[in-house]
Enzyme design. Structure first.
Site, mmCIF file in Angstrom:
data_model
loop_
_atom_site.group_PDB
_atom_site.id
_atom_site.type_symbol
_atom_site.label_atom_id
_atom_site.label_comp_id
_atom_site.label_asym_id
_atom_site.label_seq_id
_atom_site.Cartn_x
_atom_site.Cartn_y
_atom_site.Cartn_z
ATOM 1 N N HIS A 235 0.846 -1.213 0.080
ATOM 2 C CA HIS A 235 -0.035 0.005 0.195
ATOM 3 C C HIS A 235 0.747 1.353 -0.052
ATOM 4 C CE1 HIS A 235 -3.839 -1.804 1.882
ATOM 5 N NE2 HIS A 235 -3.241 -2.616 0.708
ATOM 6 N N GLU B 167 1.140 3.986 1.796
ATOM 7 C CA GLU B 167 1.705 4.318 3.198
ATOM 8 C C GLU B 167 2.749 3.398 3.443
ATOM 9 O OE1 GLU B 167 -2.908 5.452 3.506
ATOM 10 O OE2 GLU B 167 -1.644 3.824 2.496
ATOM 11 N N CYS C 31 -6.119 2.480 5.729
ATOM 12 C CA CYS C 31 -6.538 1.334 6.028
ATOM 13 C C CYS C 31 -6.087 0.762 7.244
ATOM 14 C CB CYS C 31 -6.559 0.361 4.905
ATOM 15 S SG CYS C 31 -4.792 -0.299 4.904
ATOM 16 N N CYS D 176 -2.375 -0.245 7.162
ATOM 17 C CA CYS D 176 -1.421 1.051 7.129
ATOM 18 C C CYS D 176 -1.564 1.749 8.483
ATOM 19 C CB CYS D 176 -1.767 1.834 5.864
ATOM 20 S SG CYS D 176 -1.502 1.104 4.499
#
Length: 158
Positions: free
Chosen positions: A55, A57, A85, A88
């Site tokens: 992801h 991040e 999310c 993250c």
């Protein structure tokens, strides 16, 4: 937000567009800033890496930590194109930046097809009753490793 903060958020959004347009992954981008300098960048790279943890991040945190030569992001700010999310969010807490700015909300993400609400719903459920059952496997030696850590005189706390 200040003009500089707006610029940083625009950078994160631009990374989201670039990653999505190039086929790397979903429409998510993130930067990490320390003392007004970008030290880490990332966009969602799940598709290009076949890595569900890639992801934006996570990628930005990895890049920033590599730049700093340290596993913590003390005195750093994270700018993400979307509310993090659960995965993250956990990574952000482990990295310990001083604050996080985000543009889109998790509801906006859900409306675009990225709904993490089921994960939030799973958290309070007993591990063995989750949709992916998590079974406590008692094993000799496991607690001894933790005791070794507790007793380790030269450990580096993180």
């Amino acid at each position: 937000m200040t003009e500089q903060q707006r610029t940083f958020m625009e950078m994160a959004i631009s990374l989201a567009k670039e990653g999505m347009s190039s086929g790397k992954g979903g429409p998510f981008g993130c930067i990490v800033v320390k003392e007004g300098v970008v030290i880490g960048k990332g966009n969602n790279s799940v598709l290009s890496t076949n890595d569900p943890t890639a992801h934006a991040e996570i990628m930005a945190i990895r890049d920033a930590c590599k730049s700093l030569g340290h596993f913590q992001l003390e005195d750093c700010e994270v700018y993400s194109s979307c509310e993090p999310c659960p995965m993250c969010l956990g990574a952000i807490y482990w990295a310990r930046p001083k604050r996080v700015f985000f543009a889109n909300t998790r509801k906006d993400a859900a409306n675009a097809g990225f709904d993490d609400d089921f994960i939030y719903q799973e958290l309070p459920i007993a591990p063995e009753n989750r949709k992916i059952p998590m079974i406590h496997f008692k094993q000799n030696g496991a607690k001894e490793v933790f005791q070794m850590w507790i007793d380790k005189p030269d450990k580096k706390i993180y």
